[in-house]
Motif scaffolding. Sequence first.
Motif, PDB file in Angstrom:
ATOM      1  N   HIS A 223     -10.922 -71.824  76.750  1.00  0.00           N
ATOM      2  CA  HIS A 223     -11.451 -71.325  75.476  1.00  0.00           C
ATOM      3  C   HIS A 223     -12.442 -72.336  74.886  1.00  0.00           C
ATOM      4  CE1 HIS A 223     -11.677 -70.010  71.287  1.00  0.00           C
ATOM      5  NE2 HIS A 223     -11.270 -71.227  70.951  1.00  0.00           N
ATOM      6  N   ASN A 224     -12.041 -73.598  74.830  1.00  0.00           N
ATOM      7  CA  ASN A 224     -12.921 -74.647  74.299  1.00  0.00           C
ATOM      8  C   ASN A 224     -14.204 -74.758  75.121  1.00  0.00           C
ATOM      9  OD1 ASN A 224     -11.039 -75.183  72.326  1.00  0.00           O
ATOM     10  ND2 ASN A 224     -10.171 -76.951  73.391  1.00  0.00           N
ATOM     11  N   TYR A 225     -14.072 -74.660  76.430  1.00  0.00           N
ATOM     12  CA  TYR A 225     -15.221 -74.701  77.340  1.00  0.00           C
ATOM     13  C   TYR A 225     -16.210 -73.570  77.013  1.00  0.00           C
ATOM     14  CZ  TYR A 225     -17.489 -73.787  81.926  1.00  0.00           C
ATOM     15  OH  TYR A 225     -18.373 -73.532  82.928  1.00  0.00           O
ATOM     16  N   LYS A 226     -15.683 -72.365  76.809  1.00  0.00           N
ATOM     17  CA  LYS A 226     -16.540 -71.213  76.484  1.00  0.00           C
ATOM     18  C   LYS A 226     -17.212 -71.368  75.122  1.00  0.00           C
ATOM     19  CE  LYS A 226     -17.026 -68.004  78.815  1.00  0.00           C
ATOM     20  NZ  LYS A 226     -18.050 -67.774  79.852  1.00  0.00           N
ATOM     21  N   ILE A 227     -16.504 -71.935  74.145  1.00  0.00           N
ATOM     22  CA  ILE A 227     -17.077 -72.164  72.813  1.00  0.00           C
ATOM     23  C   ILE A 227     -18.237 -73.157  72.918  1.00  0.00           C
ATOM     24  CG2 ILE A 227     -16.621 -73.146  70.515  1.00  0.00           C
ATOM     25  CD1 ILE A 227     -15.462 -70.303  70.946  1.00  0.00           C
ATOM     26  N   VAL A 228     -18.025 -74.241  73.662  1.00  0.00           N
ATOM     27  CA  VAL A 228     -19.085 -75.243  73.845  1.00  0.00           C
ATOM     28  C   VAL A 228     -20.289 -74.597  74.531  1.00  0.00           C
ATOM     29  CG1 VAL A 228     -19.715 -77.368  75.076  1.00  0.00           C
ATOM     30  CG2 VAL A 228     -17.571 -77.252  73.778  1.00  0.00           C
ATOM     31  N   GLN A 229     -20.037 -73.790  75.565  1.00  0.00           N
ATOM     32  CA  GLN A 229     -21.126 -73.091  76.261  1.00  0.00           C
ATOM     33  C   GLN A 229     -21.891 -72.182  75.313  1.00  0.00           C
ATOM     34  OE1 GLN A 229     -19.567 -70.877  79.599  1.00  0.00           O
ATOM     35  NE2 GLN A 229     -20.542 -72.287  81.017  1.00  0.00           N
ATOM     36  N   LYS A 230     -21.177 -71.448  74.507  1.00  0.00           N
ATOM     37  CA  LYS A 230     -21.798 -70.515  73.549  1.00  0.00           C
ATOM     38  C   LYS A 230     -22.663 -71.271  72.538  1.00  0.00           C
ATOM     39  CE  LYS A 230     -20.626 -66.821  70.328  1.00  0.00           C
ATOM     40  NZ  LYS A 230     -19.560 -66.069  69.686  1.00  0.00           N
ATOM     41  N   ASN A 231     -22.175 -72.404  72.082  1.00  0.00           N
ATOM     42  CA  ASN A 231     -22.925 -73.201  71.104  1.00  0.00           C
ATOM     43  C   ASN A 231     -24.164 -73.857  71.696  1.00  0.00           C
ATOM     44  OD1 ASN A 231     -21.188 -72.526  69.032  1.00  0.00           O
ATOM     45  ND2 ASN A 231     -19.905 -74.341  69.317  1.00  0.00           N
TER      46      ASN A 231
END
Length: 176
Positions: free
Chosen positions: A166-174
Amino acid sequence: LLSRGLGDVYKRQVQRTIEHLDMLDYDVLNTLIDAAPLIYIFGTGMAQQNVARDAQRHLLSISKKVILLNDENELNMAIDQMTQDDLMFIISLSGETQNIMQPIHILKARQLNYVSITTLHDNFIAQNAKFNIYVSSTPLQFFNNIQYHSFTPYYVIFDYIVRTYHNYKIVQKNKD
């Protein structure tokens, strides 16, 4: 008094598992999960299969397509169908289960990605994996001479994996 000591052992096993999880570099694992169109999960025994069912629930919650493999025949069929981008999780207590050594050799020869989840010691399944996750599970000798392993630390792992993903996807999105 005796039960308090057992509680300490129980907490230490979960704590050691979490400490190991904190030391891992999740970039590799998150990249493998992200790229995988299909994730297979195999547990080598009944308790491991229960962990695999819970893992399936966790991975579905991050929108991953998951196939739970119920036995060695399904494991072999899945290996035959796996692509280079697919990912497999293999959950084992000892990491030395004889009946899956041949499938492990095939996975390695075909350069297919699998993640091992085993107890913390050098073992065949972990040696050949793309990514290793170790669990602290110390056996307890019961009054009736049955050796018992707690699988609670195994359940912690997939909760941890989906949270880091989840954190990985949030960082990618940002970044976008």
